[in-house]
Design a protein around this motif. Structure first.
Motif, PDB file in Angstrom:
ATOM      1  N   GLU A 104       0.826  -1.195   0.000  1.00 54.15           N
ATOM      2  CA  GLU A 104       0.000   0.000   0.000  1.00 54.15           C
ATOM      3  C   GLU A 104       0.868   1.255   0.000  1.00 54.15           C
ATOM      4  OE1 GLU A 104      -3.680   1.899   2.548  1.00 54.15           O
ATOM      5  OE2 GLU A 104      -2.886  -0.051   3.074  1.00 54.15           O
ATOM      6  N   HIS A 105       0.706   2.082  -0.979  1.00 46.91           N
ATOM      7  CA  HIS A 105       1.351   3.390  -1.146  1.00 46.91           C
ATOM      8  C   HIS A 105       2.809   3.347  -1.612  1.00 46.91           C
ATOM      9  CE1 HIS A 105      -2.237   4.955   0.625  1.00 46.91           C
ATOM     10  NE2 HIS A 105      -1.977   4.431   1.808  1.00 46.91           N
ATOM     11  N   ASP A 132       2.429   6.344  -3.716  1.00 44.21           N
ATOM     12  CA  ASP A 132       1.146   6.282  -4.385  1.00 44.21           C
ATOM     13  C   ASP A 132       0.023   6.482  -3.370  1.00 44.21           C
ATOM     14  OD1 ASP A 132      -1.094   4.067  -4.746  1.00 44.21           O
ATOM     15  OD2 ASP A 132      -0.487   4.626  -6.761  1.00 44.21           O
ATOM     16  N   TYR A 133      -0.961   7.281  -3.709  1.00 45.28           N
ATOM     17  CA  TYR A 133      -2.146   7.399  -2.874  1.00 45.28           C
ATOM     18  C   TYR A 133      -3.370   7.322  -3.776  1.00 45.28           C
ATOM     19  CZ  TYR A 133      -5.593   8.886   0.467  1.00 45.28           C
ATOM     20  OH  TYR A 133      -6.698   8.926   1.268  1.00 45.28           O
ATOM     21  N   ARG A 173      -6.022   8.790  -8.483  1.00 43.33           N
ATOM     22  CA  ARG A 173      -4.785   8.253  -7.930  1.00 43.33           C
ATOM     23  C   ARG A 173      -3.740   9.356  -8.032  1.00 43.33           C
ATOM     24  NH1 ARG A 173      -0.427   5.178 -11.096  1.00 43.33           N
ATOM     25  NH2 ARG A 173       0.988   4.507  -9.472  1.00 43.33           N
ATOM     26  N   TYR A 229       0.391  10.414  -7.209  1.00 42.46           N
ATOM     27  CA  TYR A 229       1.663   9.733  -7.001  1.00 42.46           C
ATOM     28  C   TYR A 229       2.828  10.707  -7.122  1.00 42.46           C
ATOM     29  CZ  TYR A 229       1.617   9.684 -12.120  1.00 42.46           C
ATOM     30  OH  TYR A 229       1.542  10.048 -13.438  1.00 42.46           O
TER      31      TYR A 229
END
Length: 184
Positions: free
Chosen positions: A63-64, A100-101, A108, A110
């Motif tokens: 995640e992220h 990344d979010y 999205r 990034y």
């Protein structure tokens, strides 16, 4: 309109109707982008801005956090101390960290940063000597808008810096690109 531009337009238009279901546990993104590349700092005194074309693959295993491998082709016109502009092409391959979010729906965001290998092709009118390769760096960010499952539109800005030629000037420019991305 050139064949390359027609081919890219065809791919973009036909791929609008493709739906790809996302995989569970990790994300892969395949991106295609194009847009202007603008020389900055001292590099601006030597070159006129032109275009960049690129393809990239993002792998987000956690995640992220993830990694992007990208190839870009940059085109400039060298016009320093000359009546005739000479074409200058710079190819780059980057391996960048991705922060990344992803929003719950549609967006999205990034950030990117990492090393980049630059290779220059130019004619003899450009006095850069024989050294036309360098490992520099790139950094920037962007966002994607995904109105449908599996694909979306991408906008990003990326700063590139490398010591090409004899190091004078240091090559630095900004790509501002628009394109498409596909999530697998």
């Amino acid at each position: 309109m050139t064949r390359t531009n027609l081919f890219i337009l065809f791919i973009l238009l036909t791929s609008m109707f493709v739906t790809i279901a996302p995989a569970q546990g990790y994300d892969w993104y395949l991106g295609f982008e194009t847009g202007p590349c603008v020389p900055v700092e001292e590099f601006d005194e030597y070159l006129d801005d032109e275009m960049t074309y690129g393809v990239s693959v993002d792998y987000i295993p956690r995640e992220h956090l993830g990694v992007r491998i990208a190839y870009n082709h940059h085109e400039f016109q060298y016009d320093h101390h000359s009546d005739v502009a000479s074409p200058l092409e710079i190819d780059s391959i980057g391996v960048w960290a991705v922060i990344d979010y992803t929003m719950p729906r549609y967006f999205r965001f990034y950030g990117l940063v990492g090393p980049t290998y630059f290779y220059t092709r130019h004619d003899d009118y450009i006095p850069w000597g024989d050294d036309s390769k360098d490992i520099g760096w790139s950094g920037g960010g962007g966002f994607e808008f995904s109105p449908y499952v599996g694909w979306g539109f991408r906008f990003q800005a990326l700063y590139n810096s490398g010591e090409l030629g004899d190091g004078d000037p240091r090559a630095s420019w900004v790509n501002t690109t628009f394109g498409m991305s596909f999530k697998f």
